[in-house]
Write an enzyme that holds these catalytic residues in place. Structure first.
Site, PDB file in Angstrom:
ATOM      1  N   LYS A 125       1.094  10.266   0.704  1.00  0.00           N
ATOM      2  CA  LYS A 125       0.441  10.338   2.045  1.00  0.00           C
ATOM      3  C   LYS A 125       1.237   9.658   3.394  1.00  0.00           C
ATOM      4  CE  LYS A 125      -4.027  11.205   0.412  1.00  0.00           C
ATOM      5  NZ  LYS A 125      -5.227  10.523  -0.302  1.00  0.00           N
ATOM      6  N   HIS A 128       0.156   5.667   7.940  1.00  0.00           N
ATOM      7  CA  HIS A 128      -0.484   5.933   9.180  1.00  0.00           C
ATOM      8  C   HIS A 128      -0.764   4.626  10.018  1.00  0.00           C
ATOM      9  CE1 HIS A 128      -4.364   4.580   7.532  1.00  0.00           C
ATOM     10  NE2 HIS A 128      -4.238   5.447   6.443  1.00  0.00           N
ATOM     11  N   HIS A 131      -2.195   1.593   8.314  1.00  0.00           N
ATOM     12  CA  HIS A 131      -1.339   0.937   7.277  1.00  0.00           C
ATOM     13  C   HIS A 131      -0.304  -0.044   8.230  1.00  0.00           C
ATOM     14  CE1 HIS A 131      -2.202   4.285   4.400  1.00  0.00           C
ATOM     15  NE2 HIS A 131      -2.806   3.030   3.901  1.00  0.00           N
TER      16      HIS A 131
HETATM   17  N1  ARG Z   1      -4.484   1.924  -0.274  1.00  0.00           N
HETATM   18  C1  ARG Z   1      -5.584   1.562   0.439  1.00  0.00           C
HETATM   19  C2  ARG Z   1      -5.799   2.342   1.581  1.00  0.00           C
HETATM   20  O1  ARG Z   1      -4.749   3.049   2.154  1.00  0.00           O
HETATM   21  C3  ARG Z   1      -5.518   0.033   0.652  1.00  0.00           C
HETATM   22  C4  ARG Z   1      -5.532  -0.691  -0.384  1.00  0.00           C
HETATM   23  C5  ARG Z   1      -5.952  -2.235   0.005  1.00  0.00           C
HETATM   24  N2  ARG Z   1      -5.739  -3.174  -0.982  1.00  0.00           N
HETATM   25  C6  ARG Z   1      -6.560  -3.197  -1.966  1.00  0.00           C
HETATM   26  N3  ARG Z   1      -6.251  -4.184  -3.146  1.00  0.00           N
HETATM   27  N4  ARG Z   1      -7.706  -2.464  -2.404  1.00  0.00           N
HETATM   28  O2  ARG Z   1      -6.844   2.609   2.277  1.00  0.00           O
END
Ligand code: ARG
Length: 565
Positions: A125, A128, A131
């Site tokens: 993906k 964005h 992030h």
């Molecule tokens: N991949 C997740 C997202 O884009 C964020 C992860 C954050 N870290 C975690 N340990 N949950 O929403």
């Protein structure tokens, strides 16, 4: 010289309270007519059962004369301390000039590990704006904790596992081709993923097939896993381009898939501790008693979930890094997710659950409104970075067309503007991606700070000050504008500590802006290079100190500091 320490020492000889508690109470008044430091006596009043006014008066009378305080006075329940200015100025300047980029560093966190989980995009993906925020805030916190002596450990918890990969394999097999994916990377992967969703709405049997592919992945099927790995490589190409431009590094790229073989143990322990309940075929941890919906651990089809992987990751990190704190930087829409699984760890009986810290942040909006996927207004991060750099090039062409390596400086200014804009307010506030505003050299912006830094560099160069610095005599620094700069420089170390305590990089950002504004006033009010030798030397040493501190501040925030712009 640590004035707070000195004050605490003097007062601990007068009242029955220990030095470090007194030190905690000492404030720096906003208004300097109230002194450089102040001790509020309200807490003491409770303990000593006397009015704050009387205590302040009493302390003031008993405090001995010392050379470093010009005056000590009692006003409205405060004891105000006016430092001997020359002493103060020479103390700060010589400290900074001795330590240079080490100024303000401390060993508060010595021997302690801080894990910071940041950026963490979802494979296949687009990267964005959310992030980007996580990346920038996470990296600043990483630097802030390192600065005060912790050992920061940066982890990218990539979203690289889950049923969506079954869907992506289906999408690729039906609508994708190798060449286009290799050419357009994440863009193409997300295109076929969206296509899959459109098609599966019409034809739900696709979902069964997709599930089948995910089961294959779980069972180690080579074809499925090869495709999955390839999707990761393709996605990392885009992410790494962004990380490189933002100068972001991680210590570990242990994504969700890393925990595949570590979840059974967690599930077993949850069972053993009688925390799991069956609900419609799924296994959950009830959190009714804590006013939260249940935390989902195992799906009805046997698959694990996002929280299951986060719980396993926390155990792994505790064991591997024995962290003092483990910090998660994500948008606030994940508040519930983190609250739920932190609670699960607590219910499992681990007291370190209170060392898991969610650090949430607000949304990213465009100047004309909200960015949303539904209206198709998703903005690609690379496009944003490119536009910022293009704008920076235009400004440079206008202001300083003769500048050497313009392209490089534009990159530093454009990217710096975006990072600065993100870190300028409290995290939870929404960020507006207004390129005109963030690239305004006269606003409270990244370019403004970089420009001020470049101004210090140019003054030092013209004044023949090399990297060893210069130390003038403080008696030649007498005006208010100069004194204001010195006071702000003195507060810098405390600001970094405060930023760490609150997980708020903006405290550093704002302080750097304050220093720049104060320095520019000093520059406006005082002739530096044209003054008589001794005065010039003193003013150049102030300039050198400002140069060191802005440089440290920008480093902490992850912003480059070009010497010319
Ligand atoms: N991949 C997740 C997202 O884009 C964020 C992860 C954050 N870290 C975690 N340990 N949950 O929403």
């Amino acid at each position: 010289m640590d004035f707070k320490e000195k004050i605490a020492q003097l007062i601990s000889n007068i009242v029955d309270m220990n030095k470090s508690d007194i030190k905690e109470l000492i404030e720096v008044p906003q208004n300097c007519t109230m002194g450089d430091y102040a001790l509020p006596c309200f807490k003491l009043a409770k303990e000593l059962k006397k009015s704050p006014g009387l205590i302040a008066k009493d302390i003031t009378e008993k405090i001995p004369d010392v050379e470093y305080f010009e005056k000590v006075g009692a006003v409205n329940g405060y004891v105000n301390f006016f430092v001997q200015k020359e002493f103060f100025i020479s103390g700060i300047l010589s400290d900074i000039i001795n330590k240079k980029e080490e100024y303000g560093k401390s060993d508060l966190g010595k021997g302690k590990n801080i894990v910071i989980d940041y950026s963490s995009p979802n494979v296949a993906k687009p990267f964005h704006a959310g992030h980007l925020r996580s990346t920038v805030i996470g990296k600043a916190l990483y630097n802030i904790f390192n600065f005060i002596g912790y050992n920061s450990i940066g982890i990218n918890h990539l979203g690289d596992w889950g049923t969506q990969f079954g869907k992506l394999i289906m999408a690729y097999k039906n609508w994708g081709d190798k060449e286009t994916v290799e050419r357009d990377d994440v863009k193409e992967l997300s295109r076929i993923y969206v296509k899959y969703h459109e098609e599966s709405e019409k034809n739900p049997s696709l979902d069964d097939e997709a599930r089948g592919w995910f089961v294959k992945m779980q069972n180690g099927d080579k074809e499925a896993l090869d495709l999955w790995k390839w999707f990761i490589d393709i996605s990392m190409k885009e992410y790494n381009r962004i990380y490189e431009r933002l100068n972001i590094k991680f210590d570990y790229f242990t994504g969700e898939s890393f925990y595949n073989d570590k979840m059974d143990a967690v599930v077993d322990e949850l069972k053993e501790k009688n925390l799991l309940t069956k609900s419609e075929g799924a296994e959950i941890v009830e959190l009714d008693n804590f006013n939260m919906p249940p935390c989902l651990i195992i799906r009805s089809d046997g698959g694990t979930l996002y929280p299951t992987r986060d719980i396993s990751a926390a155990f792994y990190r505790k064991k591997e890094y024995d962290f003092d704190k483990c910090i998660y930087v994500t948008a606030f829409d994940q508040n519930l997710h983190f609250a739920q699984w932190f609670k699960v760890i607590e219910l499992m009986g681990y007291d370190w659950s209170d060392r898991l810290i969610h650090v949430p942040f607000g949304l990213v909006n465009l100047p004309d409104g909200k960015m949303s996927t539904r209206s198709g207004r998703v903005v690609l991060m690379e496009d944003i970075l490119n536009s910022a750099v293009n704008k920076a090039i235009n400004v440079i062409n206008e202001k300083n067309p003769e500048l050497e390596n313009k392209e490089q400086v534009a990159e530093q200014v454009g990217i710096g503007a975006i990072i600065f804009n993100d870190l300028y307010n409290s995290r939870i506030k929404n960020v507006v991606l207004d390129l005109d505003k963030m690239l305004n050299f006269d606003g409270e912006t990244g370019p403004y700070v970089q420009y001020t830094y470049a101004r210090t560099c140019s003054l030092l160069k013209k004044g023949n000050v090399d990297e060893n610095g210069i130390l003038g005599e403080s008696e030649y620094i007498t005006d208010e504008a100069s004194y204001r700069v010195i006071k702000l420089l003195e507060e810098f170390p405390a600001k970094v500590i405060d930023a760490a305590d609150k997980y708020e990089p903006y405290i550093v950002t704002r302080h750097i802006v304050d220093i720049c504004q104060a320095f520019n006033k000093f520059y406006h009010d005082n002739n530096i290079l044209g003054s008589e030798e001794k005065i010039k030397k003193a003013r150049l040493s102030l300039t050198f100190a400002v140069n060191c501190v802005i440089n440290s501040g920008l480093k902490i925030l992850g912003i480059d500091a070009p010497e010319r712009m």
